[in-house]
Structure formats: C-alpha cells, structure tokens
Design a protein around this motif. Structure first.
Motif, PDB file in Angstrom:
ATOM      1  N   UNK A  18       0.814  -1.225   0.204  1.00  0.00           N
ATOM      2  CA  UNK A  18       0.176   0.103  -0.014  1.00  0.00           C
ATOM      3  C   UNK A  18       0.847   1.395  -0.114  1.00  0.00           C
ATOM      4  N   UNK A  54      -8.193  -3.756   2.420  1.00  0.00           N
ATOM      5  CA  UNK A  54      -7.295  -3.669   1.259  1.00  0.00           C
ATOM      6  C   UNK A  54      -8.129  -3.827   0.003  1.00  0.00           C
ATOM      7  N   UNK A  55      -9.170  -4.604  -0.072  1.00  0.00           N
ATOM      8  CA  UNK A  55      -9.766  -4.686  -1.122  1.00  0.00           C
ATOM      9  C   UNK A  55     -10.494  -3.350  -1.866  1.00  0.00           C
ATOM     10  N   UNK A  84      -9.135  -0.380  -1.249  1.00  0.00           N
ATOM     11  CA  UNK A  84      -8.078   0.490  -1.733  1.00  0.00           C
ATOM     12  C   UNK A  84      -7.579  -0.057  -2.882  1.00  0.00           C
ATOM     13  N   UNK A  85      -7.443  -1.268  -3.162  1.00  0.00           N
ATOM     14  CA  UNK A  85      -7.093  -1.927  -4.203  1.00  0.00           C
ATOM     15  C   UNK A  85      -8.037  -1.636  -5.552  1.00  0.00           C
ATOM     16  N   UNK A 124      -7.471   1.717  -6.561  1.00  0.00           N
ATOM     17  CA  UNK A 124      -6.422   2.172  -7.376  1.00  0.00           C
ATOM     18  C   UNK A 124      -6.432   1.645  -8.686  1.00  0.00           C
ATOM     19  N   UNK A 125      -7.083   0.448  -8.802  1.00  0.00           N
ATOM     20  CA  UNK A 125      -7.148  -0.217 -10.220  1.00  0.00           C
ATOM     21  C   UNK A 125      -8.376   0.182 -11.028  1.00  0.00           C
ATOM     22  N   UNK A 169     -11.655  -0.452 -10.443  1.00  0.00           N
ATOM     23  CA  UNK A 169     -12.691  -1.315 -10.478  1.00  0.00           C
ATOM     24  C   UNK A 169     -13.631  -1.332  -9.089  1.00  0.00           C
TER      25      UNK A 169
END
Ligand code: SF4
Ligand code: SF4
Lengths: 385, 257
Positions: free
Chosen positions: B33, B147-148, B150-151, B154-155, B157
């Motif tokens: 992160x 995390x999902x 944030x992830x 960032x991506x 989706x």
C-alpha cells in the motif's frame, strides 16, 4: 466372509471391517474419502480415514428451523448411518462455495493465463437416495451435452459414490413423494443398506457400476443371507412409511409444478415475506441450487488478476441487479422466484423437478419456512386438495 | 514516466482507533500500500503530515462534538474520495447508545465539572453530515475488505464487498448454524457479512458487528428470539450494541423497550 477373489453375487454383504477396508482401499487408490462425522453439534461431511471416524450411535431430530444431534444410547455399537442427512451435502465438493476460474500474470503488454490444477478425486461415502438424485440434477445443469462446465465435469467424473439407503426418515424428509428415495436405484458405484437391530450390524451391498464391482472384489465380502436381504428391504420400507402424510409424515402436494405456475399473484407471497429473513440459508443447503456470482480481484500493483466464482443466492438483493437497480427488490418476489423455479419451471428448463425432497431447506431455515407447506397452502387455496 | 502516487489521508473522530489498527495490521500488504500511495496524513502511524488536497480520505469515528462537524466538512472539501471505516463512522458506534438517553445525565454522572464538556446530544455517522463515497462496515473493519477497497480504487474497479447476510458466509465456510442446531439466538440472518466468519467458526452466535444487511427482516428474527424464550429487554439489547444507531437495528430495539 469369503475371500476377495471368490465368485461374485448380485447382492452381497460386508461387515464393519469390510467397510473399513473399503475406506482404506479407496484412499490407497488416490481418492480422498468424504463421509459423515460429528462436528459442531451436527453430523457434517468431511474427510474420513476409517470406520472409527463415522458417527456411530448418533442420530438426529429435525423439523422446521430445528436440528438436534441425538445419541441412540448404543455408543460405538450403534448404527453408523442412523442419522438422516448431514448439515450440508455433497454439493460443496462437486460445486465448491468458492472456485478460482483462472489466474493471469501481466507480461509486458500482454497476460499469461495460468490453468487450474487437476481437481482432487473424491470418494463419497454415505450418499442418500435424494442426494444421488440431486447430483443427477446438477449433472444436467453443468454437463448436459449443450453446455459443459469443465471444472464440474472434471470433479464429477473422478468421483466414486458409495450410497447408503435410509432406514429412517426425518420429519423433514419427503423424498417418497418426489420419487427420489429412500432407496437408491441408480447413479452409485456401490449402495449399502445398514442392517438394523444387532450390535455392530453389517451391510447389504448392491453393485452399481464396473468400478463398484472391482472395488468390492478388492475387500472382504460375501453373499448376503436371504434374511439380511429381507431385513434391508424392511428398513427401507420403514423409512417410506414414515413419510406418509396419513401417518403424520411429509409429502409434496400433487402437481406442485402446476400449482406454482398458476399462482404468481397470491397473498401468500407477502405472508411468507413477513417471515422470510432473506438470509439465503435455504439455497446454500439445497443440493440442487447452483447459482453463482463471478468476482474479479487484482493485487495492489495490478500485476496479477484472478477470477473467482462463488455461490450466490436468489435471496440477495444483488442477485437480480441489472443496469439501473435490482429487479426483485422485495422478499416476496425473491421467495416466489425460488420456490417457483424449484418446483415448476425447472421442469421446462432441465426436464426434472429442481427439488428432490431432502427437506434441508426446511430444517436449516432459521425461521422454519417450509416448502411443502407453502406449496400445499397455494394448492388448498385453489380448492383442489 | 512515473505517475504521481495518489495521496491517502486517515482521519479519526470519536472512536477507539481499532479500525486504524486494522490498517496497520495489514503488515506485509501495508508495504505494498505504501508503495502504491503516498501516505500523506496518518497520525496513528506517522507524525509526518502532507497538506491537502487528498485523493483518498479514510475516516474513522463518529461525530459527537460541534468541533467534529466543522472538521469533517473541512476534510470533505479537501478529499476527492471519502471512505468511512468502521461501525462508529458508518452507524455512530457503541457510543450511539447515548442517543437512547439524555447525554446530560451521563456527563453529570461522570465528570466533576460537567460545564467544561462540550458535546452533542447524539453520536452520528459521518454520512449524516457530509456526502460519503463508500462505507466500509465492521467493528473493527476487516483488513482484507479494507485492502480490497483500496485496491479496487487504485485499479479503477468496483470493490467486492457484498451486502448479503452472515449466513451466506457461514454456509460457504461449512459452519453449522448455531440457531438451528443449538437454539442459540444469533444476529447473523440480519447482519452483513464481512468479518471472515469470526464468531460462528468458534461456535458462537453473530453479534452484528458489521451492521444490518440489505433489507434486514429484524422483526421476524426478533419474533424468533421471543418465541425461544428471550425476554423483551434482552431482545432490545441484542439489537443495541456496536451498530445500535443503524436505522433498522435502532427501530427494532425501540420496538422492544
Ligand atoms: S428445495 Fe429444499 S427439499 Fe427440495 S431439494 Fe432443495 S433443500 Fe431439498
Ligand atoms: S426461506 Fe428461510 S432460509 Fe430461505 S432466505 Fe427465507 S428465512 Fe432464509
């Protein structure tokens, strides 16, 4: 007991040592043997290494929203298959709650997709007749000639099935009226009927496939005595009798498919919705409910992407989400969708009933909503029963 | 070409810091992160502060003082995306129990000089005061869900954070239902999944840490509790814990006063 290489008979018998030998032989041939065991105050399915792992002396009490594990008082000497149905069925092995469909790694400007490893081969020990029917239903959904789900087909084709006929019906069972049990007629490699009465009783064995015949040859077995064949038939007849409505048992109403298709609009749906929690337990425990959702994940760097498939339920709001919102917003429409699919238009879609009469949705619904009673209430409101 | 890393800020309101700790608890993933974003403001982790505006603000805690209201408005203005984390920020937290009583009575019982205390009569979620882009539930939040989110951000989706019941989670894990098999009252059927099956997997009922699921039928479940011998005050208290202020739980608890 005769030695393994003696000539075979159509109906054979094994004792508990023979069953133990069967479990070990299956393991030696590379199967992971899944069978019943006691865990968390219930009979559940899981890996078993021998007869000692099986739920000797345990039975169950089931009704709407109610399950209790009950000791039969005989302990180790009690029946190994005296329970009716484990809390969840074989679906979780053939059609797992979560499956990774693929994984992809970024390579420069393109992707390398990695294939999934070949699945574990399972041997199922203790498949009930209704559950065998349910596996047949899943086969038609996932591997029907027109469409094949490769993951399911691979898991299914490697599976060895030991069915166990029922000598007792739970209060939630209604397979007799669905014509799916309590005796297994096809779809197994071996089928056992546990002999009632005596301590550490043995089993009458029927062979259902060449693989089953070969397996039986490899373990100690012998011809079944006529008296034992009779006793096995009587045990199954007892279970059938226990399901008769006239005797206080449970039956699905006649022509359930027609009843459901004629009652899309009915005050009953709102009455069910007042009780239904929309929790999805019924679809998770149902051995034929197959719906899934697909989820994509990425790692933080965006270098690895995965596609997972997980069980979904028509009782969730997201299930019917399309552009602009969810189609089935209310619980009434979600319950109606589920029961109508199960009992009615499954016939049009797959040529069978989507319900096999196992009664799991009745037991494991926290508030005891009962598919047979709801269908009956609709039929009675038509004045036909 | 190196793209500018998104600036992440983590803010605290009325709360126990448990959700921020969930972020620190990410350990290995935290390095990833830190690689992917610039941690511009996160007092629980570092004293270094980078001025706004921020690309993403994670907000923990509920609004309980007049100063909180001013501060959250300022943070909203400085943040492109604002995500609330935890039961306090999304439902008012355990401190929303004050909403069912007179806060002045508490203050006079606890403080020698109650006049020094400036507080609001209620504890309320962040979205009662400013628009919120995503609410991440839990007491505390689940680090994998965090995390999902944030992830996914960032991506570019959609985060996979389903609003379905805890029961879905129990069944996926193969956990035997404690309500059906032991008669234990459980909030699972009306609670959103997300904890990773913590309590049920050790044979305990769900306490509702992740708040109400989509369209929860609390009255049917409360009916079951009553029919199985739970008295009115117990039914009320069942719905009145970490998510007492969440609308469906609040209404159900008040029906059993
Ligand atoms: S609908 Fe209910 S009774 Fe029918 S197969 Fe599914 S779980 Fe069993
Ligand atoms: S019928 Fe029962 S198990 Fe199914 S969603 Fe409704 S409350 Fe849950």
């Amino acid at each position: 007991m005769v030695e393994p290489d003696k000539q075979d008979h159509p109906i054979m018998a094994i004792d508990r040592d023979g069953l133990n030998a069967l479990i070990q032989r299956l393991a030696a041939e590379g199967y992971q043997v899944i069978g019943p065991r006691v865990e968390d105050a219930a009979v559940v399915l899981g890996p078993v290494a021998g007869v000692a792992d099986l739920p000797a002396g345990w039975t169950d009490e089931q009704s709407g929203g109610h399950y209790r594990l009950v000791a039969d008082g005989k302990g180790e000497a009690g029946a190994l298959f005296g329970y009716t149905l484990a809390a969840q069925g074989w679906k979780r092995y053939l059609h797992p709650p979560r499956t990774r469909l693929w994984q992809a790694h970024r390579e420069g400007r393109s992707w390398r997709v990695e294939a999934e490893a070949a699945p574990q081969r399972y041997a199922f020990l203790g498949v009930r007749a209704c559950e065998l029917s349910a596996i047949g239903v899943l086969d038609r959904v996932f591997d029907n000639g027109q469409f094949t789900d490769p993951g399911y087909a691979a898991r299914r084709s490697g599976t060895f099935i030991v069915a166990v006929n029922c000598g007792r019906a739970a209060a939630t069972c209604f397979c007799a009226s669905m014509d799916t049990g309590p005796k297994a007629h096809a779809g197994f490699d071996l089928a056992l009927t546990e002999l009632p009465g005596e301590d550490r009783a043995g089993f009458v064995v029927e062979v259902g496939s060449p693989a089953g015949a070969a397996m039986l040859q490899a373990i100690p077995h012998g011809p079944a005595a006529a008296a034992d064949i009779d006793a096995a038939e009587r045990a199954v007849a007892t279970a059938t009798a226990q399901m008769q409505r006239a005797a206080g048992g449970r039956e699905m109403v006649a022509d359930a498919a027609g009843v459901l298709s004629r009652n899309a609009e009915h005050p009953l749906w709102e009455a069910v919705a007042a009780r239904c929690l929309g929790c999805g337990n019924c679809t998770a425990v149902c051995p034929t409910c197959f719906c899934t959702s697909v989820e994509d994940t990425t790692d933080l760097s965006g270098e690895v992407a995965e596609r997972w498939r997980r069980w979904d339920s028509c009782f969730t709001l997201d299930f019917s989400y399309i552009h602009g919102g969810s189609v089935r917003r209310g619980t009434a429409s979600r319950y109606r969708q589920w029961i109508t699919h199960k009992l009615s238009y499954w016939h049009e879609q797959f040529g069978t009933s989507g319900c096999v009469g196992c009664g799991r949705c009745i037991t494991w619904c926290p508030v005891g909503i009962d598919i047979t009673e709801e269908a009956r209430a609709l039929a009675e409101s038509e004045g036909r029963t | 070409m190196t793209a500018r890393k998104p600036k992440l800020a983590v803010w605290k309101f009325s709360s126990c810091d448990g959700c921020q700790l969930s972020l620190l608890d990410c350990e290995d993933e935290l390095l990833a992160v830190a690689d992917a974003v610039e941690i511009a403001y996160f007092l629980e982790a570092t004293r270094a502060q980078v001025k706004g505006p921020y690309d993403v603000s994670l907000v923990e805690g509920s609004v309980t003082t007049p100063e909180d209201i001013r501060r959250i408005r300022k943070i909203r203005k400085q943040s492109k995306v604002l995500i609330t984390i935890g039961a306090c920020a999304t439902a008012g937290g355990i401190q929303a129990l004050r909403n069912f009583n007179r806060v002045y009575d508490f203050i006079t019982a606890v403080y020698a000089e109650p006049d020094y205390i400036e507080t609001l009569a209620t504890s309320t979620p962040i979205q009662d005061h400013v628009p919120v882009d995503f609410e991440l539930r839990g007491c505390p939040i689940n680090k994998y869900q965090l995390l999902e989110v944030v992830n996914a951000l960032l991506n570019g989706r959609r985060p996979v954070v389903p609003a379905h019941s805890q029961c879905v989670e129990c069944k996926a894990h193969g956990t035997v239902c404690v309500m059906v098999s032991q008669g234990t009252p459980c909030l699972g059927p009306v609670t959103q999944a997300g904890c990773g099956n913590l309590c049920p997997s050790v044979n305990r009922a769900c306490y509702g840490c992740f708040g109400p699921k989509e369209m929860p039928n609390t009255s049917s479940l409360a009916g079951w509790f009553s029919a199985n011998g739970l008295g009115q005050p117990h039914v009320r208290d069942f719905f009145r814990s970490f998510n007492a202020g969440a609308e469906p739980f609040r209404r159900e608890s008040e029906a059993h006063e």
